[in-house]
Write a protein that holds these residues in place. Structure first.
Motif, PDB file in Angstrom:
ATOM      1  N   ASP A 313       0.854  -1.188   0.000  1.00  0.00           N
ATOM      2  CA  ASP A 313       0.000   0.000   0.000  1.00  0.00           C
ATOM      3  C   ASP A 313       0.891   1.240   0.000  1.00  0.00           C
ATOM      4  N   GLY A 314       0.748   2.055  -1.044  1.00  0.00           N
ATOM      5  CA  GLY A 314       1.590   3.240  -1.151  1.00  0.00           C
ATOM      6  C   GLY A 314       0.860   4.531  -0.870  1.00  0.00           C
ATOM      7  N   ALA A 315      -0.263   4.479  -0.161  1.00  0.00           N
ATOM      8  CA  ALA A 315      -1.047   5.695   0.090  1.00  0.00           C
ATOM      9  C   ALA A 315      -0.322   6.669   1.004  1.00  0.00           C
ATOM     10  N   VAL A 316       0.464   6.160   1.954  1.00  0.00           N
ATOM     11  CA  VAL A 316       1.218   7.008   2.879  1.00  0.00           C
ATOM     12  C   VAL A 316       2.697   6.724   2.663  1.00  0.00           C
ATOM     13  N   GLY A 317       3.472   7.808   2.546  1.00  0.00           N
ATOM     14  CA  GLY A 317       4.883   7.591   2.289  1.00  0.00           C
ATOM     15  C   GLY A 317       5.707   8.857   2.341  1.00  0.00           C
ATOM     16  N   LEU A 318       6.590   9.023   1.392  1.00  0.00           N
ATOM     17  CA  LEU A 318       7.587  10.094   1.404  1.00  0.00           C
ATOM     18  C   LEU A 318       6.957  11.480   1.417  1.00  0.00           C
ATOM     19  N   THR A 319       5.933  11.700   0.631  1.00  0.00           N
ATOM     20  CA  THR A 319       5.360  13.059   0.558  1.00  0.00           C
ATOM     21  C   THR A 319       4.764  13.500   1.897  1.00  0.00           C
ATOM     22  N   GLN A 320       4.113  12.578   2.605  1.00  0.00           N
ATOM     23  CA  GLN A 320       3.572  12.933   3.922  1.00  0.00           C
ATOM     24  C   GLN A 320       4.680  13.223   4.923  1.00  0.00           C
ATOM     25  N   ALA A 321       5.802  12.467   4.802  1.00  0.00           N
ATOM     26  CA  ALA A 321       6.927  12.720   5.702  1.00  0.00           C
ATOM     27  C   ALA A 321       7.555  14.076   5.408  1.00  0.00           C
ATOM     28  N   LEU A 322       7.700  14.431   4.133  1.00  0.00           N
ATOM     29  CA  LEU A 322       8.264  15.734   3.769  1.00  0.00           C
ATOM     30  C   LEU A 322       7.339  16.876   4.188  1.00  0.00           C
ATOM     31  N   ALA A 323       6.056  16.604   4.168  1.00  0.00           N
ATOM     32  CA  ALA A 323       5.096  17.636   4.590  1.00  0.00           C
ATOM     33  C   ALA A 323       5.016  17.758   6.105  1.00  0.00           C
ATOM     34  N   GLY A 324       5.625  16.838   6.855  1.00  0.00           N
ATOM     35  CA  GLY A 324       5.618  16.895   8.307  1.00  0.00           C
ATOM     36  C   GLY A 324       4.432  16.216   8.947  1.00  0.00           C
ATOM     37  N   ASP A 325       3.642  15.491   8.167  1.00  0.00           N
ATOM     38  CA  ASP A 325       2.468  14.821   8.720  1.00  0.00           C
ATOM     39  C   ASP A 325       2.850  13.592   9.546  1.00  0.00           C
ATOM     40  N   VAL A 326       3.914  12.901   9.130  1.00  0.00           N
ATOM     41  CA  VAL A 326       4.372  11.694   9.828  1.00  0.00           C
ATOM     42  C   VAL A 326       5.888  11.721   9.877  1.00  0.00           C
ATOM     43  N   GLU A 327       6.444  10.910  10.749  1.00  0.00           N
ATOM     44  CA  GLU A 327       7.892  10.739  10.779  1.00  0.00           C
ATOM     45  C   GLU A 327       8.306   9.806   9.651  1.00  0.00           C
ATOM     46  N   VAL A 328       9.443  10.113   9.049  1.00  0.00           N
ATOM     47  CA  VAL A 328       9.862   9.341   7.888  1.00  0.00           C
ATOM     48  C   VAL A 328      10.093   7.871   8.230  1.00  0.00           C
ATOM     49  N   ARG A 329      10.610   7.597   9.411  1.00  0.00           N
ATOM     50  CA  ARG A 329      10.884   6.201   9.777  1.00  0.00           C
ATOM     51  C   ARG A 329       9.588   5.440  10.068  1.00  0.00           C
ATOM     52  N   ASP A 330       8.505   6.167  10.310  1.00  0.00           N
ATOM     53  CA  ASP A 330       7.231   5.497  10.559  1.00  0.00           C
ATOM     54  C   ASP A 330       6.579   4.990   9.275  1.00  0.00           C
ATOM     55  N   VAL A 331       6.984   5.546   8.143  1.00  0.00           N
ATOM     56  CA  VAL A 331       6.371   5.116   6.872  1.00  0.00           C
ATOM     57  C   VAL A 331       7.278   4.183   6.084  1.00  0.00           C
ATOM     58  N   ILE A 332       8.400   3.816   6.681  1.00  0.00           N
ATOM     59  CA  ILE A 332       9.263   2.811   6.060  1.00  0.00           C
ATOM     60  C   ILE A 332       8.719   1.436   6.412  1.00  0.00           C
ATOM     61  N   VAL A 333       8.620   0.566   5.415  1.00  0.00           N
ATOM     62  CA  VAL A 333       8.003  -0.736   5.625  1.00  0.00           C
ATOM     63  C   VAL A 333       8.979  -1.837   5.233  1.00  0.00           C
ATOM     64  N   ASP A 334       8.875  -2.936   5.945  1.00  0.00           N
ATOM     65  CA  ASP A 334       9.668  -4.116   5.617  1.00  0.00           C
ATOM     66  C   ASP A 334       9.096  -4.755   4.347  1.00  0.00           C
ATOM     67  N   SER A 335       9.943  -5.065   3.408  1.00  0.00           N
ATOM     68  CA  SER A 335       9.483  -5.632   2.141  1.00  0.00           C
ATOM     69  C   SER A 335       9.097  -7.093   2.248  1.00  0.00           C
ATOM     70  N   GLY A 336       9.484  -7.746   3.347  1.00  0.00           N
ATOM     71  CA  GLY A 336       9.290  -9.179   3.443  1.00  0.00           C
ATOM     72  C   GLY A 336      10.512  -9.949   3.007  1.00  0.00           C
ATOM     73  N   LEU A 337      11.511  -9.251   2.455  1.00  0.00           N
ATOM     74  CA  LEU A 337      12.777  -9.859   2.053  1.00  0.00           C
ATOM     75  C   LEU A 337      13.857  -9.392   3.023  1.00  0.00           C
TER      76      LEU A 337
END
Length: 481
Positions: A313-337
């Motif tokens: 799901d790519g609805a939340v990511g880099l743009t929200q972190a740059l806008a200050g809505d979320v912390e960048v490390r909170d939107v980093i996801v494990d790929s499963g690999l």
């Protein structure tokens, strides 16, 4: 074009060349069928002057005979001679028309005159060849004496050596000769077209083209593979014959600068559709597979691809972190690999260039590079400025070029853009390289890697991929809640 290029061109278009050769032969034979059926007969004789009684007289007569033979050859296809032939044979054709059917050659060593005549039937050709010899002698005597019917025997005569015979077959139409000419012409035109098209082609088709245009080394040649064109772009591990090529790229990337190993790499291309997202996704996966923690950032805020590639799901990511809505490390996801984490693009913003070129973006990348190799999938260089802005504060750029698509001028322009922003071009990846045909790029043979067990590691990836994205979905739900 080198000899090797010529051989590859021939092998790639062998059926086109064969077809043009056959077509040329058939067309020439078809044209030849419209030619009239003509026969050719030849008679020859020695030109003799008088009856010599001494050696000196013989020498003088020989010199005169040589002159006479040249004169006779000149007169053979003259209209006065043709008039006498028409009168002798009782033909109902204009003399001017029949004069063109005669020709003559002279052997000066023995003063021999050979006359060739052309007719529509074997008998006509034979009679013309016989009659023209007598007509030439008669007309030459009239020229010498100035009399229409000289009473004295001619000083010069032609002694028959080989009288005209009935020709056994027509000399035209010659279908065999026509077919050979047509085949040679068809083959020559086909080669001329193919070579000309190749020489004026300004698309990148070889390592030399890339290196001359960019001044950088080619770090990898990725063969054209159907699996890379699918939605998952091969990240499930089914790279096929491209698997070893990507491993070679991973190895070469490690040795770009062993003293200052790049930690922040921008992957871009000249234009869209050259495979930059495919290359960034797979090189991130393979570097992670080798044990290095990797963060793959979807920095293409105009046409993000990483979320769909890894099925997250790519609805939340880099743009929200740059806008200050979320912390960048909170939107980093494990790929499963193992060792591979993803930072999707998030919502598409109205001002991608301002976001990517911001100080906040630089701080994010510097911070994340402390414990990851950061690979940024950036937009193409030529349409927008995003990739240039990103590469300015990263360790370097990896430029993806599509063989047979990217123009040489576009490669040169990409290098100028990177130089203008002070970025370092780490190297070039030649993607979608054909492995067969005239444009095939030699790479040691893609088919030969299977025996080394090169694809076995891909099976682990396929198994692990089935769990990719699970943690991401949970995180998105919590953020939305």
């Amino acid at each position: 074009m080198t000899f090797a290029d010529f051989v590859r061109l021939t092998r790639a278009y062998v059926w086109v060349l064969v077809g043009c050769t056959v077509l040329g032969a058939l067309l020439m034979m078809a044209k030849t069928t419209r030619d009239p059926v003509l026969y050719s007969a030849t008679s020859s004789g020695l030109v003799v002057v008088g009856n010599a009684t001494s050696a000196g007289e013989e020498q003088g007569n020989s010199a005169l005979a040589e002159e006479k033979a040249g004169l006779y050859a000149f007169l053979v296809n003259s209209e006065p001679v043709a008039e006498k032939v028409v009168e002798d044979l009782g033909l109902d054709v204009p003399p001017a028309e029949i004069a063109g059917r005669f020709s003559a050659t002279v052997n000066a060593d023995v003063n021999a005159l050979t006359v060739t005549a052309i007719g529509s039937t074997p008998e006509e050709a034979r009679d013309l060849a016989t009659s023209v010899v007598d007509a030439v002698v008669e007309y030459a005597q009239e020229v010498d004496t100035g009399e229409a019917n000289p009473k004295q025997d001619p000083l010069t005569r032609i002694v028959p050596v080989s009288p005209a015979q009935l020709p056994g077959a027509p000399f035209t139409p010659d279908y065999r000769k026509a077919a050979m000419k047509g085949a040679a012409g068809g083959l020559g035109l086909a080669y001329a077209f193919l070579i000309a098209r190749r020489l004026i082609d300004r698309r990148v088709r070889s390592v030399k083209h890339v290196e001359d245009a960019t001044g950088a080394s080619v770090l990898g040649i990725i063969p054209k593979e159907d699996a890379l064109d699918r939605g998952h772009r091969g990240v499930r591990g089914d790279l096929g014959r491209a698997a070893e090529a990507f491993r070679q790229l991973r190895t070469n990337l490690r040795f770009v600068d062993v003293d200052n190993e790049p930690r922040k790499i921008v992957v871009t291309s000249a234009l869209a559709g050259e495979g930059k997202s495919t290359v960034s996704s797979n090189i991130a996966r393979l570097v992670a597979q080798a044990g290095t923690p990797v963060l793959l950032v979807d920095a293409d805020l105009r046409r993000p691809m990483i979320a769909s590639t890894f099925e997250i799901d790519g609805a939340v990511g880099l743009t929200q972190a740059l806008a200050g809505d979320v912390e960048v490390r909170d939107v980093i996801v494990d790929s499963g690999l193992a060792n591979l984490r993803l930072l999707p693009a998030g919502r598409i913003p109205p001002n991608p260039s301002e976001l990517l070129g911001s100080l906040r973006m630089k701080q994010f990348i510097d911070d994340l590079a402390q414990d990851h190799l950061v690979i940024l999938d950036a937009p193409p260089l030529l349409p927008v400025t995003d990739a240039g802005l990103l590469s300015a504060f990263c360790d370097g750029a990896l430029l993806v070029q599509a063989a047979g698509k990217t123009q040489i001028e576009q490669s040169q322009h990409c290098r100028r853009i990177l130089d203008q922003v002070g970025s370092r071009l780490l190297g070039v990846v030649l993607n979608k390289a054909p492995v067969k045909g005239a444009t095939a790029i030699a790479y040691g043979g893609y088919g030969g890697y299977g025996g080394y067990g090169g694809y076995r590691a891909e099976e682990e990836t396929r198994q692990k991929y089935s769990t990719a994205g699970k943690g991401r979905r949970k995180l998105v739900k919590s953020l939305k809640g």
